[in-house]
Motif scaffolding. Structure first.
Motif, PDB file in Angstrom:
ATOM      1  N   PHE A 136       0.803  -1.225   0.000  1.00  0.00           N
ATOM      2  CA  PHE A 136       0.000   0.000   0.000  1.00  0.00           C
ATOM      3  C   PHE A 136       0.841   1.283   0.000  1.00  0.00           C
ATOM      4  CE2 PHE A 136      -2.725   2.811   2.922  1.00  0.00           C
ATOM      5  CZ  PHE A 136      -3.348   3.451   1.859  1.00  0.00           C
ATOM      6  N   PRO A 137       1.729   1.511   0.972  1.00  0.00           N
ATOM      7  CA  PRO A 137       2.443   2.798   0.978  1.00  0.00           C
ATOM      8  C   PRO A 137       3.377   2.982  -0.210  1.00  0.00           C
ATOM      9  CG  PRO A 137       3.324   1.331   2.671  1.00  0.00           C
ATOM     10  CD  PRO A 137       2.082   0.683   2.139  1.00  0.00           C
ATOM     11  N   VAL A 138       3.986   1.900  -0.684  1.00  0.00           N
ATOM     12  CA  VAL A 138       4.876   2.019  -1.845  1.00  0.00           C
ATOM     13  C   VAL A 138       4.069   2.376  -3.089  1.00  0.00           C
ATOM     14  CG1 VAL A 138       6.568   0.829  -3.283  1.00  0.00           C
ATOM     15  CG2 VAL A 138       6.497   0.383  -0.842  1.00  0.00           C
ATOM     16  N   ASN A 139       2.903   1.749  -3.264  1.00  0.00           N
ATOM     17  CA  ASN A 139       2.043   2.079  -4.401  1.00  0.00           C
ATOM     18  C   ASN A 139       1.584   3.534  -4.338  1.00  0.00           C
ATOM     19  OD1 ASN A 139       2.300  -0.535  -5.236  1.00  0.00           O
ATOM     20  ND2 ASN A 139       0.165  -1.099  -4.962  1.00  0.00           N
ATOM     21  N   VAL A 140       1.241   3.999  -3.121  1.00  0.00           N
ATOM     22  CA  VAL A 140       0.794   5.381  -2.954  1.00  0.00           C
ATOM     23  C   VAL A 140       1.902   6.359  -3.352  1.00  0.00           C
ATOM     24  CG1 VAL A 140       0.184   7.141  -1.237  1.00  0.00           C
ATOM     25  CG2 VAL A 140      -0.985   4.930  -1.230  1.00  0.00           C
ATOM     26  N   ILE A 141       3.096   6.119  -2.838  1.00  0.00           N
ATOM     27  CA  ILE A 141       4.202   7.041  -3.118  1.00  0.00           C
ATOM     28  C   ILE A 141       4.553   7.037  -4.606  1.00  0.00           C
ATOM     29  CG2 ILE A 141       6.651   7.481  -2.689  1.00  0.00           C
ATOM     30  CD1 ILE A 141       6.097   6.421   0.206  1.00  0.00           C
ATOM     31  N   ALA A 142       4.590   5.848  -5.213  1.00  0.00           N
ATOM     32  CA  ALA A 142       4.869   5.776  -6.652  1.00  0.00           C
ATOM     33  C   ALA A 142       3.808   6.536  -7.440  1.00  0.00           C
ATOM     34  CB  ALA A 142       4.924   4.316  -7.091  1.00  0.00           C
ATOM     35  N   ASP A 143       2.557   6.369  -7.043  1.00  0.00           N
ATOM     36  CA  ASP A 143       1.456   7.061  -7.716  1.00  0.00           C
ATOM     37  C   ASP A 143       1.560   8.571  -7.517  1.00  0.00           C
ATOM     38  OD1 ASP A 143      -0.675   6.765  -9.385  1.00  0.00           O
ATOM     39  OD2 ASP A 143      -1.973   5.742  -7.962  1.00  0.00           O
ATOM     40  N   MET A 144       1.864   9.003  -6.294  1.00  0.00           N
ATOM     41  CA  MET A 144       2.019  10.432  -6.016  1.00  0.00           C
ATOM     42  C   MET A 144       3.115  11.045  -6.883  1.00  0.00           C
ATOM     43  SD  MET A 144       1.740  10.517  -1.851  1.00  0.00           S
ATOM     44  CE  MET A 144       2.309  12.219  -1.746  1.00  0.00           C
ATOM     45  N   LEU A 145       4.214  10.315  -7.049  1.00  0.00           N
ATOM     46  CA  LEU A 145       5.350  10.811  -7.826  1.00  0.00           C
ATOM     47  C   LEU A 145       5.125  10.717  -9.326  1.00  0.00           C
ATOM     48  CD1 LEU A 145       8.258   9.268  -5.722  1.00  0.00           C
ATOM     49  CD2 LEU A 145       7.765  11.713  -5.959  1.00  0.00           C
ATOM     50  N   GLY A 146       4.070  10.005  -9.716  1.00  0.00           N
ATOM     51  CA  GLY A 146       3.831   9.817 -11.139  1.00  0.00           C
ATOM     52  C   GLY A 146       4.734   8.771 -11.741  1.00  0.00           C
ATOM     53  N   LEU A 147       5.164   7.794 -10.923  1.00  0.00           N
ATOM     54  CA  LEU A 147       6.002   6.702 -11.402  1.00  0.00           C
ATOM     55  C   LEU A 147       5.118   5.516 -11.778  1.00  0.00           C
ATOM     56  CD1 LEU A 147       8.868   6.875  -8.734  1.00  0.00           C
ATOM     57  CD2 LEU A 147       8.768   7.991 -10.976  1.00  0.00           C
ATOM     58  N   ASP A 148       5.687   4.580 -12.490  1.00  0.00           N
ATOM     59  CA  ASP A 148       4.937   3.421 -12.972  1.00  0.00           C
ATOM     60  C   ASP A 148       4.804   2.390 -11.851  1.00  0.00           C
ATOM     61  OD1 ASP A 148       3.833   1.286 -14.288  1.00  0.00           O
ATOM     62  OD2 ASP A 148       5.229   1.317 -15.973  1.00  0.00           O
ATOM     63  N   LYS A 149       3.564   2.136 -11.415  1.00  0.00           N
ATOM     64  CA  LYS A 149       3.367   1.162 -10.337  1.00  0.00           C
ATOM     65  C   LYS A 149       3.715  -0.263 -10.770  1.00  0.00           C
ATOM     66  CE  LYS A 149      -0.848   2.218  -9.196  1.00  0.00           C
ATOM     67  NZ  LYS A 149      -2.141   2.159  -8.469  1.00  0.00           N
ATOM     68  N   ASP A 203       0.665  17.054 -12.883  1.00  0.00           N
ATOM     69  CA  ASP A 203       0.006  17.371 -11.621  1.00  0.00           C
ATOM     70  C   ASP A 203       0.478  16.455 -10.502  1.00  0.00           C
ATOM     71  OD1 ASP A 203      -1.788  19.015 -10.219  1.00  0.00           O
ATOM     72  OD2 ASP A 203      -3.343  17.468 -10.277  1.00  0.00           O
ATOM     73  N   ASP A 204       1.626  15.823 -10.687  1.00  0.00           N
ATOM     74  CA  ASP A 204       2.119  14.858  -9.710  1.00  0.00           C
ATOM     75  C   ASP A 204       3.167  15.504  -8.799  1.00  0.00           C
ATOM     76  OD1 ASP A 204       4.853  14.464 -11.080  1.00  0.00           O
ATOM     77  OD2 ASP A 204       3.425  13.985 -12.673  1.00  0.00           O
ATOM     78  N   LEU A 205       3.549  14.770  -7.764  1.00  0.00           N
ATOM     79  CA  LEU A 205       4.505  15.287  -6.780  1.00  0.00           C
ATOM     80  C   LEU A 205       5.874  15.522  -7.406  1.00  0.00           C
ATOM     81  CD1 LEU A 205       5.419  16.014  -3.928  1.00  0.00           C
ATOM     82  CD2 LEU A 205       5.651  13.561  -3.447  1.00  0.00           C
ATOM     83  N   LEU A 206       6.301  14.664  -8.308  1.00  0.00           N
ATOM     84  CA  LEU A 206       7.611  14.853  -8.939  1.00  0.00           C
ATOM     85  C   LEU A 206       7.638  16.166  -9.719  1.00  0.00           C
ATOM     86  CD1 LEU A 206      10.409  13.690  -9.370  1.00  0.00           C
ATOM     87  CD2 LEU A 206       9.520  12.391 -11.322  1.00  0.00           C
ATOM     88  N   SER A 207       6.554  16.486 -10.393  1.00  0.00           N
ATOM     89  CA  SER A 207       6.478  17.765 -11.108  1.00  0.00           C
ATOM     90  C   SER A 207       6.526  18.935 -10.133  1.00  0.00           C
ATOM     91  CB  SER A 207       5.182  17.833 -11.931  1.00  0.00           C
ATOM     92  OG  SER A 207       5.163  16.853 -12.944  1.00  0.00           O
ATOM     93  N   THR A 208       5.844  18.786  -9.001  1.00  0.00           N
ATOM     94  CA  THR A 208       5.864  19.833  -7.979  1.00  0.00           C
ATOM     95  C   THR A 208       7.285  20.066  -7.489  1.00  0.00           C
ATOM     96  OG1 THR A 208       3.611  19.296  -7.264  1.00  0.00           O
ATOM     97  CG2 THR A 208       4.997  20.497  -5.695  1.00  0.00           C
ATOM     98  N   LEU A 209       8.022  18.989  -7.253  1.00  0.00           N
ATOM     99  CA  LEU A 209       9.407  19.111  -6.791  1.00  0.00           C
ATOM    100  C   LEU A 209      10.287  19.748  -7.862  1.00  0.00           C
ATOM    101  CD1 LEU A 209       9.825  15.612  -5.070  1.00  0.00           C
ATOM    102  CD2 LEU A 209       9.387  17.811  -3.957  1.00  0.00           C
ATOM    103  N   CYS A 210      10.039  19.400  -9.117  1.00  0.00           N
ATOM    104  CA  CYS A 210      10.837  19.966 -10.209  1.00  0.00           C
ATOM    105  C   CYS A 210      10.607  21.472 -10.348  1.00  0.00           C
ATOM    106  CB  CYS A 210      10.483  19.274 -11.524  1.00  0.00           C
ATOM    107  SG  CYS A 210      11.096  17.571 -11.680  1.00  0.00           S
TER     108      CYS A 210
END
Length: 408
Positions: A136-149, A203-210
């Protein structure tokens, strides 16, 4: 000052089996121990660990992270201080609180939890650790970052190797090498994604960080990679073990489980008490900038201090009946349990308080709610007795439960 020989050693099988009796001995008679194998001073009393974390005198630094976490993550926000730390924290913190968390990421958490539960809701039995908590938490973080689950197995393998590296108190060379490989592998994976995302913001977290900028400062590719590595490891391991711990503790206390099932606002209390009673992270290290007096003696400048969270959280001078799990205890303030003013020490305190605490809270609230909806009569599988494993991080490695399936 006592020596490690006077209490069960933190590297011994006896300690790994159940550290809490050893913690009590430490608090009572050996609050400051020089531990030769880890070349560190062990502190176990609440007042000492709280002081190290709050560090109002700038005595307890995170310089130890130069050798403890930089080899696997690269240089992270945890190693910074002063303005450099405050600016970097300001760059990443908004994503984990307020409108970003509420509007962007709560739906991500809800969706990922539901997808996992749909995989077993009709089965009538499940191992909550293997089929839910570790994923669960790994899937959430990957999804938040816009990475491929679809890369979940790689993410999980990386964070498992990182956590093993951090908890490698005995200095196993193979564990060290595996942890160090993750830095190279994760960088090779992330850098092309970061470069592409900078040119194609979403609109993902990785874009926000960038795109984030504070006082003219932006995060470099290395900064972002290191933060993502830290987020996957810390966010994955702690939430994984916290969810498993909540269910293990509640199932061992059926009257409290019934209360939570009846009143879901008590989930926050169950989470806070689990963080106190069986904290997922049992120890965090600091390094002294100068000589400092603590209970039991003096720690010299430049020394590593191992703060035993699992011991401090059961200090009878701070908590009544500390070895009992009680979500209704009056000496643990739920309103501040997920902030830098928490009574428990599981997220540290002060300026290095866990930036992802509110994300973890949201994951637990949503996940536990959905699990209880899907398993209203959840119970341990016949003959199962939960056992915690781990020294640096600790929690159930398996948690088979049974339940009567209900319609989704």
């Amino acid at each position: 000052m006592a020596t490690a020989q006077q209490v069960p050693d933190i590297l011994s099988p006896e300690f790994a089996e159940n550290p809490y009796p050893a913690y009590q001995v430490m608090r009572d008679s050996a609050p400051l121990i020089w531990h030769e194998a880890t070349q560190s001073y062990l502190i176990s009393r609440y007042e000492d660990v709280e002081r190290a974390f709050k560090d109002k005198e700038s005595v307890f630094t995170t310089d130890n992270y130069d050798w403890q976490i930089e080899p696997v993550h690269g240089k992270t926000i945890l190693q910074l201080s002063g303005r450099e730390h405050s600016v970097r924290r300001a760059l990443v913190a908004p994503a984990f609180r307020g409108s970003d968390l509420q509007q962007k990421f709560l739906p991500v958490i809800e969706r990922n939890s539901r997808e996992l539960i749909n995989g077993f809701r009709r089965a009538g039995s499940v191992d909550l650790v293997k089929s839910y908590a570790t994923r669960f938490p790994v899937n959430v973080i990957a999804d938040m970052l816009g990475l491929d689950k679809a890369d979940h197995a790689r993410f999980h393998g990386w964070y498992t190797a990182v956590i093993a590296f951090l908890g490698n108190l005995s200095g196993d060379a193979q564990v060290t090498a595996a942890g160090e490989r993750t830095r190279v592998e994760f960088a090779e994976y992330m850098f092309p994604i970061i470069r592409h995302r900078r040119e194609n913001l979403g609109d993902d977290l990785l874009s926000t960080l960038c795109a984030a900028e504070v006082d003219g400062v932006r995060m470099s590719d290395e900064d972002i990679k290191a933060f993502c590595s830290l987020l996957l490891a810390a966010g994955g391991e702690t939430t994984d073990k916290a969810i498993a711990g909540i269910f293990a503790n509640l199932l061992l206390h059926p009257e409290q489980l019934a209360a939570v099932q009846e009143d879901r606002t008590l989930i926050d209390r169950a989470f806070a008490e689990t963080l106190r009673y069986t904290p997922p992270v049992q120890m965090i290290m600091r390094q002294t900038a100068r000589d400092v007096e603590l209970s039991g003696g003096t720690v010299p400048a430049g020394a590593t201090v191992t703060c035993l969270i699992g011991a401090a959280n059961r200090d009878g001078s701070r908590f009544q009946d500390p070895d009992s799990f009680n979500i209704f205890r009056e000496d643990l303030t739920t309103a501040t349990a997920f902030s830098a003013a928490a009574d428990h020490l599981a997220f540290a305190l002060g300026r290095h308080f866990c930036v992802g605490a509110l994300l973890a809270k949201a994951e637990v609230e949503i996940g536990v709610n959905q699990l209880l909806d899907a398993m209203p009569d959840v119970r341990f599988a016949d003959g199962f007795d939960p056992v915690e494993r781990g020294v640096f991080t600790r929690g159930p490695q398996t948690l088979p439960v049974e339940f009567t399936p209900v319609a989704s």
